[in-house]
Write an enzyme that holds these catalytic residues in place. Structure first.
Site, PDB file in Angstrom:
ATOM      1  N   ALA A 151       0.834  -1.209   0.000  1.00  0.00           N
ATOM      2  CA  ALA A 151       0.000   0.000   0.000  1.00  0.00           C
ATOM      3  C   ALA A 151       0.866   1.255   0.000  1.00  0.00           C
ATOM      4  O   ALA A 151       0.575   2.222  -0.710  1.00  0.00           O
ATOM      5  CB  ALA A 151      -0.926  -0.013   1.221  1.00  0.00           C
ATOM      6  N   TYR A 152       1.917   1.236   0.790  1.00  0.00           N
ATOM      7  CA  TYR A 152       2.840   2.375   0.841  1.00  0.00           C
ATOM      8  C   TYR A 152       3.476   2.596  -0.527  1.00  0.00           C
ATOM      9  O   TYR A 152       3.539   3.725  -1.016  1.00  0.00           O
ATOM     10  CB  TYR A 152       3.903   2.099   1.897  1.00  0.00           C
ATOM     11  N   ALA A 153       3.949   1.512  -1.159  1.00  0.00           N
ATOM     12  CA  ALA A 153       4.578   1.645  -2.472  1.00  0.00           C
ATOM     13  C   ALA A 153       3.596   2.195  -3.498  1.00  0.00           C
ATOM     14  O   ALA A 153       3.952   3.063  -4.318  1.00  0.00           O
ATOM     15  CB  ALA A 153       5.134   0.296  -2.916  1.00  0.00           C
ATOM     16  N   SER A 155       0.995   4.092  -2.944  1.00  0.00           N
ATOM     17  CA  SER A 155       0.731   5.498  -2.663  1.00  0.00           C
ATOM     18  C   SER A 155       1.900   6.380  -3.088  1.00  0.00           C
ATOM     19  O   SER A 155       1.706   7.457  -3.672  1.00  0.00           O
ATOM     20  CB  SER A 155       0.427   5.706  -1.177  1.00  0.00           C
TER      21      SER A 155
END
Length: 249
Positions: A151-153, A155
């Protein structure tokens, strides 16, 4: 060079880590700095390091209308807004098959949606400045992936592309937009990652040519440069600050 006197900056998530280091760098070069954050105690400690003219916006930027309210408060208190640093962010460390809808939405809402709303709300003031600056904090994961932060990647990849979009849209209005792509920097967020991924520390040192983790103050100077008149012809780019990590094949 790099004189920011008379300029007003808003740094989201500016009460710690990379955000605070950038806020301190901007203040040291003459900018009046406002920081936006949710933690009142951290906000108070951070603003005390930024000079007498600095001030805090107590805000949850994911809340409806929060971005518009933050910009209005900056304009009310400082009369202008020239520099926006979108630093607020979060992470959930899970493998892709284990990420829940709620976790995915939480990361995307803070890292991407709130950033977009903040930038959109700031646009009229940045345009009025005549030399507006948007500095978005991406990540080395804007460029490549790791198995424990999907999810971080996602975003942060989107942050880089959004930066390019607004750079092309607003270039003729005197606004530049760039992304800073930190590598492995020693912050509360990455300290949590090292607890969760026990091999991370050694693998980072093994790949990083400079053989150390970054420090938040390693990021300050690039923010000062991008905010300054000297960076007037730099827009739409992502600048890795990672000790050479991304350069290793």
């Amino acid at each position: 060079m790099f004189d920011l006197s008379g300029r007003v900056a808003l740094v989201t998530g500016g009460n710690g880590g990379i955000g605070l280091a950038m806020a301190q760098g901007l203040a040291q070069h003459g900018a009046r700095v406002a920081i936006a954050g949710r933690n009142a105690a951290k906000n108070a400690a951070a603003v005390a390091t930024l000079g007498a003219d600095a001030f805090v916006l107590q805000a949850d930027l994911t809340a409806p209308g929060a971005a518009e309210k933050a910009v209005a408060e900056v304009l009310s208190r400082a009369g202008r807004l020239d520099i926006l640093v979108n630093n607020a962010g979060t992470n959930v460390r899970r493998r892709p098959e284990d990420v829940t809808d709620a976790e995915w939405g939480h990361v995307i809402d803070i890292n991407l949606n709130a950033l977009m709303r903040m930038t959109r709300a700031a646009y009229p003031a940045l345009k009025a400045s005549g030399a507006g600056r948007v500095i978005n904090i991406g990540s080395m994961l804007s460029l490549f992936g790791v198995p424990f932060s999907p999810a971080y990647a996602a975003s942060k990849g989107a942050v880089l592309q959004y930066t390019k979009a607004i750079a092309t849209a607003w270039a003729t209005e005197g606004i530049t937009a760039n992304a800073v792509l930190p590598g492995w920097v020693d912050t509360e967020l990455t300290q949590g990652a090292r607890r969760d991924v026990q091999t991370l520390h050694d693998s980072v040192l093994a790949r990083t040519p400079m053989k150390r983790w970054g420090r938040p103050d390693d990021l300050a100077a690039v923010a000062v440069f991008l905010a300054s008149e000297e960076a007037r012809f730099v827009t739409g780019t992502g600048i890795p600050v990672d000790g050479g990590y991304a350069a290793v094949g």
